[in-house]
Motif scaffolding. Structure first.
Motif, PDB file in Angstrom:
ATOM      1  N   PRO A 116       0.733  -1.054  -0.093  1.00  0.00           N
ATOM      2  CA  PRO A 116       0.129   0.009   0.079  1.00  0.00           C
ATOM      3  C   PRO A 116       0.886   1.226   0.009  1.00  0.00           C
ATOM      4  N   SER A 118       2.515   4.476   1.357  1.00  0.00           N
ATOM      5  CA  SER A 118       2.649   5.015   2.639  1.00  0.00           C
ATOM      6  C   SER A 118       1.979   6.032   3.208  1.00  0.00           C
ATOM      7  N   LYS A 125      -4.320   0.515   5.300  1.00  0.00           N
ATOM      8  CA  LYS A 125      -3.055  -0.182   4.330  1.00  0.00           C
ATOM      9  C   LYS A 125      -3.488  -1.522   4.116  1.00  0.00           C
ATOM     10  N   ARG A 152      -4.095  -7.395   5.411  1.00  0.00           N
ATOM     11  CA  ARG A 152      -3.281  -6.251   5.935  1.00  0.00           C
ATOM     12  C   ARG A 152      -2.627  -6.600   7.118  1.00  0.00           C
TER      13      ARG A 152
END
Length: 154
Positions: A116, A118, A125, A152
């Motif tokens: 993902p 930042s 994310k 995640r």
């Protein structure tokens, strides 16, 4: 005399009728046989594609599971930094995936892991693992299946 009165034609005039009927029957039967063969080939093509599609789907699924075991190794903490490191090493590693397609009419599945951005907050994310499996039957049929897994950090 009896034939002439009964059927209204001489026996000599009826000699060619059997040949015409035989030719007609042969033509009709050959058309029927060719249509049945076409249906049989069509069914066989459909079964081949279905079989290759199933193999490709299971291979893509196995590659997804392989990627998940690399992302979440035994003894790992599942943190965001660990996932970023593991994700970057998945896409280039093909030697371990060669075993997945062994014995199948398929190529080594392609696995990509996308980290993902930042700039997103930690709870948004998500990592994306995409697997693509291609199975083929010589040069006639080629079937491709793609699976995507979102995950995640723990």
């Amino acid at each position: 005399m009896f034939l002439k009165q009964r059927f209204g034609a001489k026996p000599k005039r009826q000699h060619g009728n059997m040949i015409i009927m035989a030719v007609f029957i042969v033509v009709v039967m050959s058309l029927l046989a060719s249509n049945l063969m076409r249906i049989k080939w069509s069914n066989q093509d459909m079964l081949t594609r279905e079989n290759l599609g199933t193999q490709a789907w299971f291979l893509a699924n196995s590659a997804s599971e392989w990627a998940l075991t690399r992302l979440y190794p035994i003894g790992g903490d599942g943190s965001l930094s660990e996932l970023v490191t593991n994700c970057s090493s998945i896409s280039g590693n093909t030697s371990a995936r060669d075993d997945l397609a062994e014995g199948l009419p398929c190529s080594t599945p392609q696995v990509t892991c996308t980290a993902p951005e930042s700039s997103l907050p930690d709870d948004l994310k998500y990592f994306r693992v995409t697997t693509v499996a291609i199975c083929s039957s010589g040069s006639i049929f080629q079937v491709q299946r793609e699976q995507e897994v979102w995950l995640r950090a723990v």
